[in-house]
Design an enzyme around this catalytic site. Structure first.
Site, mmCIF file in Angstrom:
data_model
loop_
_atom_site.group_PDB
_atom_site.id
_atom_site.type_symbol
_atom_site.label_atom_id
_atom_site.label_comp_id
_atom_site.label_asym_id
_atom_site.label_seq_id
_atom_site.Cartn_x
_atom_site.Cartn_y
_atom_site.Cartn_z
ATOM 1 N N TYR A 41 -10.007 -2.378 -4.868
ATOM 2 C CA TYR A 41 -9.647 -1.420 -3.819
ATOM 3 C C TYR A 41 -10.923 -0.988 -3.076
ATOM 4 O O TYR A 41 -11.866 -0.481 -3.695
ATOM 5 C CB TYR A 41 -8.970 -0.227 -4.490
ATOM 6 C CG TYR A 41 -8.898 1.067 -3.714
ATOM 7 C CD1 TYR A 41 -9.388 2.250 -4.262
ATOM 8 C CD2 TYR A 41 -8.311 1.130 -2.448
ATOM 9 C CE1 TYR A 41 -9.302 3.452 -3.580
ATOM 10 C CE2 TYR A 41 -8.225 2.332 -1.761
ATOM 11 C CZ TYR A 41 -8.724 3.485 -2.326
ATOM 12 O OH TYR A 41 -8.644 4.683 -1.657
ATOM 13 N N ILE A 81 -2.439 3.703 -11.482
ATOM 14 C CA ILE A 81 -1.756 4.413 -10.408
ATOM 15 C C ILE A 81 -0.484 3.710 -9.941
ATOM 16 O O ILE A 81 0.409 4.351 -9.389
ATOM 17 C CB ILE A 81 -2.754 4.629 -9.249
ATOM 18 C CG1 ILE A 81 -2.254 5.685 -8.288
ATOM 19 C CG2 ILE A 81 -3.048 3.346 -8.513
ATOM 20 C CD1 ILE A 81 -3.263 5.981 -7.189
ATOM 21 N N LYS A 124 1.537 6.878 -5.332
ATOM 22 C CA LYS A 124 2.141 5.567 -5.115
ATOM 23 C C LYS A 124 3.555 5.504 -5.677
ATOM 24 O O LYS A 124 4.501 5.156 -4.981
ATOM 25 C CB LYS A 124 1.283 4.469 -5.749
ATOM 26 C CG LYS A 124 -0.171 4.565 -5.376
ATOM 27 C CD LYS A 124 -0.410 4.339 -3.891
ATOM 28 C CE LYS A 124 -1.882 4.417 -3.559
ATOM 29 N NZ LYS A 124 -2.151 4.189 -2.135
#
Lengths: 542, 439
Positions: B152, B239, B276
């Site tokens: 990310y 996540i 998320k």
């Protein structure tokens, strides 16, 4: 489980230290043999080598020590050293400074995994009377009916006096404000990613509120507002932006105990104390500021800014317009920043005029770029739980950096929507500000009068939720130790939690901060009664 | 006055002027293009479609239904009796009811295969803050964290900016579906050593962003063994754990620890968030779950800089402790994400584009290397520009995720309606046809 592991691995560490000292002795004695010519060649080469390694070892440890100090807590940098009474407070099973470094060497692979130097810093700070008192009061809270002998909390600057007004507004308006906004219930508005420094509508509402609170003397531009999850990160973000690790801020004492964490902990920035004295009514003297700046220079510390609190915490006085101008001149002369923490601007209660630093800045003034205001809704709106803080600045570079850093401390979107609604209700806001001031004024007057009857005088102050009381007449020895003994008596015998001046780094012992805004009027006689328990016995013992 | 102008302007810190925030990278440049010309079905049908934002909008209706039926969640009840306590509550321990609800939710996501103790949960304003906070606690400035690539893009900022910590990549490639291998971990560790960097931990994202795939149990075990062997920390950013397409394929590090009887677990820390799985990034809700007491205590104190609004905690505590809601949400959300994933994969396949086999997340990892002029980063960025400016899709180039193989792109599919996704797929088809005709 983890405790046992720590104690197991601490002993090899201390053995190593002993080894260093012992080796020195073992070198000196045979040296006499060398001089007398016995085993000269061997010892003559072995001993210097041994000395060399011992020296390297010592230097390495010393360098690690200084590294740790840069990251550790306030007491090591505090110019007025802590007294031995510190040891009387409950001690957390602390870490020795160097154990984490030692453990990361290959020899200690089987030891527990190490954490950063920042961990030990906060472990020690958490034992200041400020935090200890808050914890104790939480564990044994006073309640008129269910716990009449509990601890009365006078150590938390929370304002419950006008909470009922906020409560009523919310009961009527909350759900509407968060979800519907006059339309169909929709969550997408608050659910999705928002700008990290706050929604523009909320910034507009907050800027307007700030202006109202400061009685329209200043108007704040919403695009110069950065919103953060409370004033705590606002101060830390500014510290990160205005100073590098190892630089310093000048902070007048006594100051809010949380600054040691907010300004120093993760940033590595240092605080230079600028002592204020009772002779000056604890107002900031420029002489003291000059002196502190020069002292910093002598210590090789680069001062990057001044951190002011106006109204101040814990004393509660306002900075006069004249002094503000002098401070601006000082900052200009030294080419440093000024951060003005005006968190309590709406919580003034005297006849004195509150002047925001922002008022003094002309649109053409180059010096606008060095002034940054911190604000928040925790105090004036009594909603510390909702986490709303403000950084206000005219400096585009600071704003650009702060906006990006706000991503680590953003205000929750549903809260922003709720409060936008509340703050744009101008009538409600005006009523709240006016009534809050009246109630503060009334409580302040009663509380101070109550203390006066006990022979305890307070500094005349015009802001904040507390009074700054001189109890030096009641302490046995005019020292921090004496002050902490009195604090202890107040906590355990009188069962009131108050904040001792030493927790705020006050240079004169015997001063205490009493917060009165969590009380109702009928609590005051009870509090005075409790304090009298201790004040009588203290007077007798002197 | 002239003299003052010559004086140096009041300076800022190195942190303030540093570029480590990374907002000049293509990852963020694409967002700017979208902001200037955003797609709208009716008013701007030729605008840029945002496929670079990993947001979950497929299950808003479930949240709205709950809130419609449970007004006490957003209003503290009639006469607001709970309000007073809530508004004043700024304890960094967080609302016990909320921590309990989060622990239960995390257990439900893992099908009950791991237990979570609410007292080990530390709340932060988002996972961004959680990752930064852990880095502050586990490493000193100048130390290093090992992170598998591709990763990310936000990590470059979150793990490095204020902390002064460095990232050393663990290179993964398509030969084994970008899985981490012991050799790759060793190589990264040696690389760090050669640069005189002390490695303090390894940070994995499971399910992975940008790959959109869960990490296999054997690989998780290898990673844990590696961390144990080097005596370093292991941070598992989970996540996307609730956004898997089947309930059984995701294996949490918590499950691995459970089977090992929690031996050596003080080095393990899990990051989670509701941004998320629940599609609520605006709420700013993140957590750190640590098996290390000292880390929990320190993280809790440090969370003072990033507390979650008590109002939000109250609302979510109500919602997540409603078992009926949470079970239904997890199940339905999974089904809808799977449907979207199938839709985009098939759409891309018909256009002649292959993707990495994924089973989780809000995106797919698309292979456009056959379209590259040359197998280089520059070629990839050139193609990315074409896709952004001509095809008008904002997708994330693999190079911004530090992927060592050029030509891979991350494409998000859950932040739009199905109709918009169809439009996007049509545009991709057109691009591929044009390319074929050209050849």
């Amino acid at each position: 489980m983890t405790q046992a592991l720590y104690s197991r691995t601490r002993s090899p560490e201390t053995e190593k230290e002993k080894g260093g000292g012992g080796a020195a002795m073992r070198v000196i004695v045979p040296l006499q043999g060398v001089v007398q010519g016995r085993g000269g060649l061997v010892l003559g080469s072995v001993i210097p080598c041994a000395l060399f390694y011992v020296l390297q070892f010592y230097l390495k440890r010393h360098r690690k020590d200084t590294d740790e100090q840069n990251n550790s807590d306030s007491s090591s940098q505090n110019p007025t050293p802590r007294s031995s009474s510190y040891g009387n407070l409950s001690e957390l099973p602390g870490l020795t400074r160097n154990w984490s470094r030692g453990l990361s060497s290959p020899r200690n692979l089987r030891g527990p995994v190490s954490v950063s130097g920042r961990v030990s810093g906060i472990v020690k700070g958490a034992d200041s009377p400020y935090y200890v008192g808050l914890r104790r009061a939480k564990e044994d809270p006073y309640d008129e009916l269910s716990n009449p002998n509990g601890i009365i909390q006078l150590g938390l600057a929370e304002n419950k006096l006008s909470l009922d007004l906020v409560e009523h507004w919310l009961a009527d308006n909350a759900e509407q404000a968060i979800l519907r906004n006059g339309k169909e219930l929709s969550i997408s508005r608050i659910a999705t990613y928002q700008p990290f420094d706050g929604l523009m509508e909320f910034k507009v509402a907050v800027a307007g509120f700030m202006s109202q609170v400061m009685e329209k003397a200043v108007s704040f531009n919403p695009s110069q507002v950065v919103l953060t999850a409370g004033a705590t990160p606002a101060i830390e973000i500014l510290s990160f932006c205005l100073a590098d690790a190892g630089n310093a801020f000048l902070v007048p004492t006594p100051y809010y105990p949380g600054y040691d964490r907010d300004i120093k902990w993760r940033t590595g920035v240092e605080i230079i104390h600028v002592p204020c004295r009772s002779a000056d009514n604890f107002n900031l003297s420029i002489t003291a500021l000059d002196r502190a700046f020069d002292q910093a220079k002598k210590r090789g510390l680069k001062v990057r800014g001044i951190m002011l609190s106006n109204p101040s915490n814990p004393v509660g006085n306002l900075i006069s317009r004249e002094t503000l101008y002098i401070l601006l001149d000082f900052a200009r002369e030294k080419n440093i920043h000024i951060v003005s923490n005006e968190l309590l601007a709406g919580s003034t209660h005297g006849n004195e005029e509150f002047v925001s630093m922002a008022e003094l800045l002309d649109p053409d003034d180059f010096d606008r770029k060095r002034v940054h205001i911190v604000y928040g809704l925790s105090k004036d709106l009594s909603i510390p739980g909702f986490r709303v803080g403000v950084i206000y600045s005219h400096n585009e570079e600071v704003l650009a950096a702060a906006k990006k850093l706000a991503r680590f401390s953003s205000v929750s979107a549903p809260t922003q929507c709720l409060l936008t609604s509340m703050l744009t209700d101008a009538k409600f806001v005006q009523t709240l500000i006016t009534i809050n001031r009246e109630r503060l004024q009334s409580m302040y007057a009663q509380f101070v009068a109550g203390l006066k009857k006990l022979g305890i005088k307070c500094i005349k102050s015009s802001g904040g939720f507390y009074c700054w009381a001189d109890m030096s007449g009641l302490i046995r020895s005019y020292s921090e130790k004496g002050e902490l003994e009195l604090w202890d008596k107040l906590l355990n015998i009188a069962k009131v939690n108050v904040t001792p001046g030493s927790a705020c780094h006050c240079i004169e012992p015997g001063w205490f901060r009493f917060c009165f805004t969590t009380l109702t009027e009928k609590d005051i006689p009870i509090v005075m009664d409790r304090i009298q328990r201790v004040s009588e016995t203290c007077k007798l013992n002197r | 006055m002239a003299i003052e102008i010559e004086k140096p302007s009041v300076g800022l810190s190195k942190v303030a002027v540093s570029e480590t925030h990374g907002e000049d990278s293509p990852y963020f440049a694409g967002w700017k293009a979208y902001d200037e010309n955003p797609y709208n079905e009716s008013s701007n049908p030729s605008g840029v479609i945002q496929m670079g934002l990993a947001e979950n909008q497929v299950s808003f209706d479930l949240l709205e239904k709950y809130l419609e039926e449970h007004s006490e969640a957003s209003s503290w009840g009639k006469g607001a009796p709970g309000f007073r306590e809530n508004a004043l509550f700024q304890d960094y321990h967080g609302l016990k009811s909320f921590r309990q609800a989060m622990a239960n939710f995390m257990e439900q996501i893992r099908g009950g295969r791991a237990r979570f103790d609410p007292d080990r949960i530390v709340l932060t304003a988002g996972a961004t803050a959680a990752n930064e906070l852990l880095t502050f606690i586990l490493a000193d400035p100048g130390d290093a964290l090992l992170v598998p690539t591709p990763y990310y893009p936000g990590f470059d900022r979150d793990l490095r900016w204020r902390t002064g910590v460095k990232i050393v990549p663990i290179h993964c490639d398509s030969s084994n579906n970008f899985q981490v291998t012991p050799e790759a971990m060793e190589a990264a560790y040696r690389c760090a050593e050669s640069m005189n960097l002390k490695v303090r931990g390894i940070l994995i994202t499971n399910p992975s962003n940008p790959l959109g795939a869960t990490i296999q149990r054997t690989v998780l075990e290898q990673i844990l063994d590696f961390a144990t062997n080097k005596n370093i920390h292991l941070v598992s950013d989970e996540i996307y754990s609730g956004s898997t397409f089947s309930s059984s394929e995701f294996i949490s590090i918590a499950e691995v620890l459970e089977t090992r009887g929690y031996k050596d677990s003080e080095r393990v820390h899990i990051v989670y968030s509701l941004s998320k799985d629940l599609g609520l990034p605006g709420f700013r809700v993140g957590t750190i779950y640590s098996y290390n007491d000292k880390v929990v205590t320190t993280a809790r104190r440090m969370s003072s800089f990033t507390l979650i609004s008590s109002q939000t905690q109250h609302l979510l505590a109500c919602m997540l402790s409603n078992k009926e809601f949470s079970e239904n949400y997890i199940k339905t959300n999974r089904e809808r994400l799977t449907r979207r994933y199938d839709m985009i994969i098939n759409g891309l396949k018909t256009a002649g584009i292959e993707c990495l086999k994924g089973n989780a997340g809000l995106f797919c990892w698309m292979n456009l290397s056959p379209l590259l002029e040359e197998p280089t980063r520059e070629s990839e960025l050139a193609l990315w520009k074409v896709i952004l400016n001509e095809v008008r899709l904002n997708i994330s180039p693999g190079s911004s995720c530090h992927c060592s193989e050029p030509g891979w792109f991350r494409v998000c599919f859950a932040n739009m309606s199905e109709q918009t996704l169809e439009v996007a797929l049509k545009r991709i088809h057109k691009l591929m046809e044009q390319r074929r005709r050209r050849n």
